[in-house]
Scaffold this motif. Structure first.
Motif: not given
Length: 703
Positions: A291-295, A301-315, A338-339
C-alpha cells in the motif's frame, strides 16, 4: 413809581423815545458830515491805488496731476508697494509731498533757481558754493550752517509761490506756481509735477532694489541652509545604514518582506514533505509496503508494479491452462516474490529519501526564520533611527521650500525691474499765462470804494459821539431843549417798539423764530419786567386791532422761555381771544366758574401747547363782565395767582371801547398800552385811565 419798570424819569432813560437812535438820525449824521466821509473814502482809494502799484505783478500757471487707479497687471504681479489709495486723506498726503521741502529743493537744484534774484537777493557769486556746501557732505563744517540758512530762504520763497489743491471730488491735483515771469511760472509748475511723478518712480525703484538685494542675500543664505540640511540627511542615513529603494521604501523592509515570503513557502513545503513521509512511514511500520508503494510516486516502483501486473496476468493464464503444479506457474510465483522484495526495498529507500527531505526542509525553515528574526531586529533599530531622519528630512524640505519661494520671487523682480509705473500722471501741463493772476487791481480798487465809505461813516459816527456831551436826538424833527420834554403819549413813557407785531402769527415768533427782532424785543421786555420785580401786568389798547392780545400772549411766552412761572388771564370777557390765539380748543371752564366757586382753579387752568404758560380764559363771552372784574373774588384770584407764580399777564378790553378796562387794570401792578401810532385819542385814553386810579401806564408801539 419804583418797582414797576414804568417810571418815565431817572433810572432808565432809554425808555423814552427822545433817547433812541433811529435810521433817520443815521442819515442825518451822514448828510451833515458827508465831506468827512468823502475825504476818507478818497484817501482810502488813493492809498489802495498806491499800494497796488507797488505790489509786484504775478503770473500763475497750473499743471494737473491725476492719481491713476489703473494698474499694469504684468508689472504689479510682483509689486513691492501696494496701489496708492485715492481717498481724501491719501490725497492730502500727496499734497504734503508736493509741498515738501525736499521736493522743492530738487526742483530748485534742477532749475538752478538759487541764482534767480526772484528767490535770492544776496550775492550770487557765493550762493552756488553755499548750495553745494549744503548738499555736499565733504564741505567744511563751518560753512554748512550758512549754506543751510541760505537754502532755507530760497525754499521758503519758493513754497510761498507754490499752491497745491485738489480739484473737487476727483483724484486730480492742481499744481500752481506764481512768478513775475509767465514763462518761469509755467516751467516751474511743470518741473514740480515732473519731480513728483519721478519721485514716485524713484520710490518704487528704490523699494524694488532694496527688496531685490534683500531677497538675493536671503536666497544665498537659504541655499546654504538647504545644502547643509540635505548633507545632514545623507550623513545620518550613511551612519545608520538607512538605505531605501527608488520609490522610498526602506531596503530592510523590502528584505524582511522577501524573507517572510520565503518562510511561508518553507513552512508549506515542510508540512507537505512531513505529511508524505509520515504516511509512508506509517504504512511501512504496519507491514503494508504494497500500500505504501501506491503512495510513492517513484518511476522504479511504477515500473515494478507494471511488471507485477503482467506477472499476475500470466499467472492467471497458466493457472487456467496448466494447473497449480505447473513449472511455469511456479516460475511466475518466484518472479512475483522477487518483484515484491524489490518494491519493498524501493519503498524503504524512498521513505529514507523523504525523511532526508523533511530534515533538509526543516533546516531551511530554521535558517529562514533566523534570518527573518535578524532582519526584524535590524528593522526595529532602523525605525528608531528613522524618527530623527524624518525630522532632518522635514527640516530639509521646509528649508528647500522657502528657498524655492524666495528664488521664484527674486526671479520675478529681476524680470520686471524695468516695468515700474507711477501711480500718477500729468494730464495737463502748465501753459504760459497771458494775463496776470495777482493782484486783482481793478477788483481791489473797486472794493476800496465801499470800504472807504464804511470807514468814513464810522469816523462820522465817532465824531458825532464825542463832539459834544449831549447825544444826537433820535426822534425825527426833535430839537435839543433845555427844559423837560413831553412825549407823544403824554406822561406815559414808550417802553419798546415791537416790529412785526401786526402779523397774525406774531405770537408764535417767540417760539418759532427766537432770533427775530419781534422775539428779541419781547424777550427784552420780559427781562426788564422780571428784573424790576413786576409780578402782574395788564395789557390793553385804545381800540381793537392794535395787537394787544398778540403782545400779551408773546410776553407770557417770552417770560416762560426765561423759566418764569407765567399765567395769562383773558380779562377781555366780551371778546375773549387768548385761548384761540394760543391754539387751545374746547375751553370748558374759566373765570366765571372760579370766581363763582363752581369749579376749582386747577380745573379751569389750561396749558399753552407751545410753552409752559398757564391760561385762564372763559368758555363764552359775558354780558356784564365789570361785575366779575370788580368783585372781591376776582381780586383774591389775582392775588393768589401772583403769590403762586412769577408773572401774571392780564389781557384787558380796549380802553376806548369798554368801561371794564379800569376795573381789570387795577388788578395789576402796571399797565401796558399797546398802540399802532401816536394819535390824540390814545393820549386821551391814557389820561382817562390815569384819572381812574389805575397803576402806572407804559406804552408799547406795535409797528
Amino acid at each position: 413809581m419804583p418797582g414797576t419798570g414804568l417810571n418815565p424819569t431817572g433810572a432808565r432813560p432809554d425808555y423814552g423815545p427822545e433817547q433812541r437812535f433811529g435810521v433817520a438820525d443815521f442819515f442825518r449824521i451822514a448828510a451833515a458830515r458827508w465831506g468827512m466821509i468823502a475825504g476818507i473814502m478818497l484817501a482810502t482809494v488813493a492809498v489802495t491805488f498806491v499800494v497796488l502799484m507797488l505790489l509786484p505783478t504775478l503770473y500763475s500757471s497750473s499743471a494737473i496731476v491725476m492719481l491713476d487707479t489703473r494698474k499694469n497687471n504684468v508689472a504689479d504681479m510682483s509689486a513691492v508697494l501696494s496701489e496708492l489709495p485715492t481717498d481724501s486723506p491719501s490725497l492730502q498726503n500727496q499734497i504734503q509731498i508736493l509741498t515738501s521741502r525736499e521736493l522743492a529743493a530738487h526742483v530748485i537744484a534742477d532749475l538752478k533757481l538759487y541764482d534767480d534774484e526772484e528767490f535770492y537777493s544776496g550775492p550770487t557769486g557765493g550762493l552756488m558754493a553755499e548750495f553745494r556746501a549744503a548738499v555736499d557732505p565733504s564741505a567744511p563744517p563751518q560753512a554748512v550752517p550758512q549754506a543751510d540758512a541760505t537754502l532755507d530762504v530760497v525754499i521758503d520763497k519758493f513754497l510761498k509761490r507754490l499752491t497745491v489743491e485738489t480739484q473737487g471730488l476727483s483724484t486730480t491735483i492742481a499744481v500752481t506756481f506764481s512768478s513775475r515771469d509767465p514763462v518761469k511760472a509755467a516751467r516751474i509748475a511743470n518741473a514740480v509735477a515732473d519731480a513728483y511723478v519721478n519721485d514716485q518712480l524713484t520710490t518704487k525703484s528704490d523699494a524694488s532694489r532694496k527688496t531685490s538685494d534683500w531677497l538675493l542675500a536671503r536666497v544665498e543664505q537659504l541655499s546654504q541652509q538647504a545644502q547643509a540640511a540635505d548633507a545632514a540627511v545623507q550623513q545620518y542615513k550613511a551612519e545608520h545604514n538607512l538605505n531605501q529603494t527608488a520609490d522610498g521604501t526602506p531596503l530592510v523592509d523590502q528584505q524582511m518582506t522577501g524573507i517572510s515570503s520565503q518562510v511561508v513557502l518553507a513552512k508549506a513545503d515542510l508540512a507537505q514533505k512531513q505529511a508524505n513521509y509520515n504516511r509512508v512511514a506509517s504504512l511501512l511500520s504496519s507491514g503494508h509496503a504494497a500500500d505504501a508503494s501506491q503512495a510513492v510516486a517513484s518511476p522504479l516502483i511504477i515500473q515494478l508494479r507494471t511488471q507485477q501486473a503482467d506477472l499476475l496476468k500470466q499467472e492467471s493464464d497458466y493457472l487456467s491452462k496448466y494447473g497449480p503444479k505447473n513449472p511455469k506457474l511456479i516460475a511466475v510465483e518466484q518472479q512475483k516474490h522477487d518483484l515484491d522484495n524489490k518494491i519493498n526495498d524501493e519503498v524503504t529507500r524512498v521513505a529514507a529519501g523523504m525523511q532526508n527531505d523533511v530534515i533538509a526542509a526543516r533546516a531551511q525553515l530554521g535558517s529562514l526564520q533566523g534570518s527573518l528574526s535578524g532582519t526584524e531586529k535590524q528593522a526595529g533599530e532602523q525605525n528608531f533611527a528613522r524618527v530623527k531622519l524624518k525630522q532632518l528630512e522635514g527640516n530639509a524640505a521646509s528649508t528647500r521650500s522657502v528657498y524655492e519661494t524666495f528664488l521664484s520671487r527674486l526671479r520675478q523682480f529681476e524680470d520686471q525691474d524695468a516695468l515700474h509705473d507711477s501711480d500718477s500722471r500729468i494730464i495737463s501741463r502748465a501753459a504760459v499765462p497771458l494775463v496776470p493772476s495777482s493782484p486783482k487791481r481793478l477788483l481791489i480798487l473797486a472794493a476800496s470804494v465801499p470800504f472807504g465809505i464804511l470807514l468814513g461813516l464810522l469816523a462820522a459816527l465817532l465824531s458825532e459821539r464825542f463832539s459834544s456831551e449831549t447825544p444826537t436826538p433820535i426822534v425825527p424833527g426833535s430839537r435839543r431843549r433845555s427844559g423837560p420834554v413831553r412825549g407823544p403819549f403824554g406822561n406815559a413813557p414808550l417802553l419798546s417798539r415791537i416790529p412785526n407785531a401786526l402779523d397774525a402769527r406774531a405770537a408764535d415768533y417767540v417760539i418759532d423764530y427766537p432770533m427775530s427782532s419781534f422775539a428779541q424785543e419781547m424777550d427784552a421786555l420780559a427781562t426788564r419786567l422780571a428784573g424790576q420785580g413786576t409780578h402782574s401786568i395788564a395789557v390793553t389798547s385804545a381800540q381793537h386791532g392794535e395787537s394787544k392780545t398778540t403782545i400779551a400772549v408773546a410776553l407770557a411766552r417770552a417770560a416762560a422761555r426765561r423759566g418764569l412761572r407765567t399765567v395769562i388771564v383773558d380779562a377781555d370777557l366780551r371778546a375773549p381771544q387768548v385761548a384761540r390765539l394760543m391754539g387751545i380748543e374746547g375751553v370748558q371752564a374759566g373765570l366765571y366758574e372760579v370766581t363763582g366757586g363752581l369749579k376749582p382753579l386747577s380745573q379751569c387752568l389750561y396749558r399753552d401747547p407751545r410753552s409752559s404758560t398757564l391760561v385762564l380764559s372763559t368758555p363764552r363771552p359775558l354780558r356784564d363782565p365789570h361785575l366779575l372784574l370788580g368783585s372781591p373774588a376776582m381780586s383774591r384770584l389775582v392775588f393768589h395767582l401772583v403769590q403762586t407764580s412769577d408773572l401774571v399777564v392780564i389781557d384787558t378790553a380796549p380802553a376806548l371801547e369798554s368801561n371794564d378796562t379800569p376795573a381789570s387794570a387795577r388788578l395789576a401792578e402796571a399797565v401796558l398800552m399797546v398802540v399802532r401810532q401816536p394819535r390824540p385819542e390814545v393820549i386821551g385814553a391814557i389820561e382817562a385811565m390815569q384819572n381812574t386810579g389805575v397803576p402806572p401806564i407804559g406804552v408799547v408801539l406795535a409797528t
